[in-house]
Design a protein around this motif. Structure first.
Motif, PDB file in Angstrom:
ATOM      1  N   LYS A   6       0.861  -1.186   0.000  1.00 21.16           N
ATOM      2  CA  LYS A   6       0.000   0.000   0.000  1.00 21.16           C
ATOM      3  C   LYS A   6       0.899   1.238   0.000  1.00 21.16           C
ATOM      4  O   LYS A   6       1.695   1.435   0.922  1.00 21.16           O
ATOM      5  CB  LYS A   6      -0.913  -0.008   1.219  1.00 21.16           C
ATOM      6  CG  LYS A   6      -1.763   1.249   1.376  1.00 21.16           C
ATOM      7  CD  LYS A   6      -2.756   1.060   2.515  1.00 21.16           C
ATOM      8  CE  LYS A   6      -3.449   2.362   2.878  1.00 21.16           C
ATOM      9  NZ  LYS A   6      -2.647   3.171   3.808  1.00 21.16           N
ATOM     10  N   ALA A  26      -2.642  -1.136  -3.351  1.00 19.01           N
ATOM     11  CA  ALA A  26      -3.567  -0.182  -2.745  1.00 19.01           C
ATOM     12  C   ALA A  26      -2.929   1.197  -2.707  1.00 19.01           C
ATOM     13  O   ALA A  26      -1.703   1.341  -2.620  1.00 19.01           O
ATOM     14  CB  ALA A  26      -3.943  -0.620  -1.327  1.00 19.01           C
ATOM     15  N   ASP A 191       2.759  -0.803   4.394  1.00 14.84           N
ATOM     16  CA  ASP A 191       2.196   0.491   4.050  1.00 14.84           C
ATOM     17  C   ASP A 191       3.248   1.554   4.315  1.00 14.84           C
ATOM     18  O   ASP A 191       3.842   1.587   5.400  1.00 14.84           O
ATOM     19  CB  ASP A 191       0.944   0.733   4.912  1.00 14.84           C
ATOM     20  CG  ASP A 191       0.380   2.133   4.774  1.00 14.84           C
ATOM     21  OD1 ASP A 191       0.424   2.680   3.660  1.00 14.84           O
ATOM     22  OD2 ASP A 191      -0.094   2.683   5.779  1.00 14.84           O
TER      23      ASP A 191
END
Length: 224
Positions: A6, A26, A191
């Motif tokens: 992400k 993402a 992330d």
């Protein structure tokens, strides 16, 4: 298992496409925050969520605290997923599940110590995933992410082991430590924001290096 990637703090359609081309699963889109990098206007978030093709997930990072306000933010921006960056009242999390049942909900847990583990049961019935970050929500100026700091991965690893839901790991990640993060924590996804940026702009070289490091770590685990 393939570790999801992400890329957060996406600022434009151009950055979104750069992340997608590099292999991101993402995109993180930061709404108004009391601190930290990357916030953009709701109109810009809506442009990216409309642009991103399936199966790319679009995460709205919202600092709203109530179900009604979070729902309104979702309806202005149309993400596939909402990332709730503060430790909201679990009763509000339950209300949000009723208001927005078709939007995936990810609860951020800020790992300031082992007490982070105690938050898991309160949110588990109402969300689809957790994200472990290094913010300080109780600071004088609250920090809800984008700190560039690494927290205690031993706590994160235990959280992953205990959690019945997928868990993303954030906080101080880069190509240099992605393999260690995967090996030590075994998260569902990684992330990051600042770790793939230069002068606040998404850096294609850093991004490619990060994706390469993640995929190599996945291969090493699969062959171990």
């Amino acid at each position: 298992m393939r570790t999801r990637i992400k890329v957060c703090c996406i600022a434009s359609i151009e950055e979104a496409q750069l992340a997608i081309d590099a292999g991101a699963d993402a995109l993180g889109l930061v709404g108004a925050m009391p601190s930290g990098p990357g916030p953009i206007a709701d109109e810009a978030i809506a442009e990216v969520t409309a642009y991103a093709p399936p199966p790319i997930a679009t995460f709205l990072l919202t600092s709203e605290h109530t179900a009604a306000a979070i729902s309104a933010h979702i309806r202005r921006t149309h993400p596939t997923t909402v990332q709730i960056v503060s430790h909201i009242d679990p009763a509000e999390s339950a209300r949000l599940a009723d208001l927005e049942p078709h939007v995936r909900r990810v609860q951020v847990i800020h790992v300031e110590g082992a007490s982070a583990l105690d938050l898991m049961p309160a949110y588990t019935p109402y969300v689809q995933a957790f994200l472990l970050d290094s913010g300080r929500p109780a600071a004088l100026t609250p920090e809800f992410g984008g700190t560039g700091r690494q927290h205690d991965w031993t706590v994160s690893a235990e959280f992953v082991q205990r959690s019945p839901l997928p868990v993303f790991l954030a906080g101080g990640l880069s190509a240099a430590n992605a393999a260690d993060a995967i090996r030590q924590v075994r998260p569902y996804g990684l992330d990051l924001c600042s770790g793939v940026r230069t002068n606040a702009r998404l850096d294609p070289i850093k991004l490619a290096d990060f994706v390469r490091a993640v995929r190599r770590a996945d291969e090493d685990l699969a062959s171990a």
